[in-house]
Scaffold this motif. Structure first.
Motif, short mmCIF file in Angstrom:
data_model
loop_
_atom_site.label_atom_id
_atom_site.label_comp_id
_atom_site.label_asym_id
_atom_site.label_seq_id
_atom_site.Cartn_x
_atom_site.Cartn_y
_atom_site.Cartn_z
N GLN A 1 9.88 10.96 4.44
CA GLN A 1 10.72 9.81 4.80
C GLN A 1 10.13 8.53 4.23
N GLY A 2 10.71 8.06 3.14
CA GLY A 2 10.28 6.79 2.56
C GLY A 2 8.81 6.71 2.17
N PRO A 3 8.30 7.72 1.44
CA PRO A 3 6.92 7.56 0.95
C PRO A 3 6.82 6.34 0.04
N LYS A 4 5.61 5.80 -0.10
CA LYS A 4 5.43 4.54 -0.81
C LYS A 4 5.90 4.63 -2.27
N GLN A 5 6.48 3.51 -2.70
CA GLN A 5 6.93 3.42 -4.10
C GLN A 5 5.72 3.41 -5.04
N PHE A 6 4.59 2.83 -4.57
CA PHE A 6 3.40 2.74 -5.43
C PHE A 6 2.30 3.62 -4.84
N GLY A 7 2.14 4.81 -5.42
CA GLY A 7 1.23 5.81 -4.89
C GLY A 7 -0.17 5.75 -5.48
N SER A 8 -0.88 6.88 -5.38
CA SER A 8 -2.32 6.90 -5.69
C SER A 8 -2.65 7.19 -7.16
N LEU A 9 -1.64 7.53 -7.97
CA LEU A 9 -1.93 7.81 -9.39
C LEU A 9 -1.86 6.52 -10.20
N ALA A 10 -2.75 5.62 -9.83
CA ALA A 10 -2.81 4.27 -10.41
C ALA A 10 -4.21 3.72 -10.19
N GLU A 11 -4.50 2.59 -10.82
CA GLU A 11 -5.84 2.00 -10.64
C GLU A 11 -6.07 1.50 -9.22
N PHE A 12 -4.98 1.02 -8.58
CA PHE A 12 -5.07 0.49 -7.21
C PHE A 12 -3.92 1.02 -6.38
N THR A 13 -4.15 1.16 -5.08
CA THR A 13 -3.06 1.49 -4.17
C THR A 13 -3.30 0.77 -2.85
N ALA B 1 17.53 11.15 -0.97
CA ALA B 1 18.31 10.36 -0.02
C ALA B 1 17.42 9.52 0.91
N ILE B 2 16.19 10.01 1.16
CA ILE B 2 15.29 9.28 2.07
C ILE B 2 14.01 8.82 1.36
N ASP B 3 14.02 8.88 0.02
CA ASP B 3 12.86 8.44 -0.77
C ASP B 3 12.89 6.92 -0.92
N SER B 4 11.74 6.34 -1.30
CA SER B 4 11.72 4.92 -1.65
C SER B 4 12.40 4.76 -3.02
N PRO B 5 12.79 3.54 -3.38
CA PRO B 5 13.53 3.36 -4.65
C PRO B 5 12.69 3.65 -5.89
N LEU B 6 13.35 4.08 -6.94
CA LEU B 6 12.70 4.23 -8.25
C LEU B 6 12.52 2.83 -8.86
N PRO B 7 11.63 2.60 -9.83
CA PRO B 7 10.67 3.56 -10.37
C PRO B 7 9.53 3.86 -9.38
N THR B 8 8.95 5.03 -9.52
CA THR B 8 7.94 5.52 -8.59
C THR B 8 6.60 5.72 -9.29
N VAL B 9 5.53 5.27 -8.64
CA VAL B 9 4.17 5.68 -8.99
C VAL B 9 3.83 6.81 -8.01
N PRO B 10 3.73 8.06 -8.48
CA PRO B 10 3.51 9.17 -7.55
C PRO B 10 2.08 9.20 -7.01
N GLY B 11 1.86 10.12 -6.07
CA GLY B 11 0.52 10.34 -5.54
C GLY B 11 0.39 10.03 -4.06
N TYR B 12 -0.05 11.02 -3.30
CA TYR B 12 -0.28 10.89 -1.85
C TYR B 12 -1.77 10.76 -1.54
N ASP B 13 -2.57 11.65 -2.12
CA ASP B 13 -3.99 11.71 -1.77
C ASP B 13 -4.82 10.75 -2.60
N VAL B 14 -5.74 10.05 -1.92
CA VAL B 14 -6.59 9.09 -2.63
C VAL B 14 -8.02 9.17 -2.11
N ALA B 15 -8.96 8.91 -3.00
CA ALA B 15 -10.34 8.61 -2.62
C ALA B 15 -10.77 7.44 -3.50
#
Length: 318
Positions: free
Chosen positions: A106-118, A63-77
């Motif tokens: 509350q509304g985490p980013k649609q494009f997360g850290s499990l990708a080449e760029f964030t 209910a409070i998530d960003s819209p799908l489709p989602t690139v998951p991932g919170y932590d990045v280095a």
């Protein structure tokens, strides 16, 4: 750093519907996220998985998530490759780490850290401690910020005792170290299964409790603070001293316990940097990892067994 050409598309892990690990797919044509003025674009070197990633993927707070489709991932280095017009300190080439979502649910980013760029706000990041590699750094942000914020909210301070439920996990292993090295605990007790008791002692635990053999709430000793990282709130409240605090980060929080969702904050990471650079507080990376990007589904499956020691990290990311 030489001039770097940022592509328009990238590889990413994506899900288009909520569900189990079977909804995770690789997409090689995801648009590289646009930068807001206060953000930097990070070329991801390593990303860590957290229980919140799979709770989110299962639709627990849709209910409070960003819209799908989602690139998951919170932590990045990773490495900064572009900066927004309002970015004050970070520059291209900086090695950084952080939790990319200011509010966990509350509304985490649609494009997360499990990708080449964030793309991530400068204020959520810190420079990577010099003594840590990208895998170690990726394993820290959400867990160490959760550990630190929980201890602060509980009013933990020098000379107090603490019991950590789930001491071998990602958050628990950092609560133990912060309580001892940063806050000056008089005594640290923690629970784990039989095979992880020696690991707890290696972190500096004074009383390691095997939860398969004894009930921590039946011990005669009570604690100033109980930090529940597993979801045993009903039992946790029986182990605290009168007037003490019980912090719960999973499951129900019956009074006097309280629950909270972490707020990502680069300042926390900067404050803890001296403890990380001196090795007083160490990131704990599960020995089964790091998992390469093409094995990220296996990494999630493993995390969801609740058997990991410390953090499950994904590296390299293409």
């Amino acid at each position: 750093m030489a001039a770097y050409t940022i592509p328009t598309e990238m590889k990413a892990l994506v899900y288009e519907e909520y569900g189990g690990v079977d909804v995770l797919k690789f997409d090689y044509n995801v648009a590289v996220p646009d930068l807001k003025d206060d953000q930097v674009l990070v070329k991801v070197v390593a990303a860590a998985l957290n229980p919140i990633d799979f709770k989110r993927r299962m639709g627990k707070f849709k209910a409070i998530d960003s819209p799908l489709p989602t690139v998951p991932g919170y932590d990045v280095a990773g490495v900064v490759v572009k900066v927004g017009s309002q970015v004050k300190e970070l520059k291209v080439g900086d090695e950084v780490y952080g939790d990319i979502n200011e509010k966990a649910v509350q509304g985490p980013k649609q494009f997360g850290s499990l990708a080449e760029f964030t793309a991530v706000e400068e204020k959520l990041l810190a420079l990577k401690p010099k003594n840590l590699d990208f895998v170690q750094a990726a394993g820290l942000p959400l867990a160490i910020e959760t550990a630190y914020e929980g201890l602060e909210r509980a009013g933990f301070s020098a000379g107090k005792s603490i019991l950590v439920l789930g001491g071998a996990g990602g958050v628990g292993s950092l609560v133990i170290q912060l309580a001892k090295e940063v806050f000056g605990a008089s005594k640290v007790a923690a629970t784990s299964s039989t095979g992880k008791l020696e690991f707890l002692k290696s972190l500096g635990v004074d009383l390691a409790i095997d939860y398969t053999k004894e009930k921590f709430e039946d011990l005669p000793e009570k604690f100033d603070v109980v930090y529940d990282a597993v979801g045993e709130g009903d039992r946790a409240v029986k182990a605290v001293k009168k007037g003490g605090s019980v912090v719960v980060i999973a499951g129900a929080a019956p009074p006097p316990a309280f629950g909270f969702a972490v707020t990502s904050n680069g300042e926390f990471l900067k404050k803890l940097n001296p403890f990380l650079e001196t090795g007083k507080v160490k990131p704990i990376i599960d020995p089964n990892g790091p998992f390469p990007f093409d094995k990220v589904v296996e990494a999630f499956t493993y995390l969801e067994t609740n058997r990991a020691i410390g953090k499950v990290v994904v590296h390299p990311i293409p």
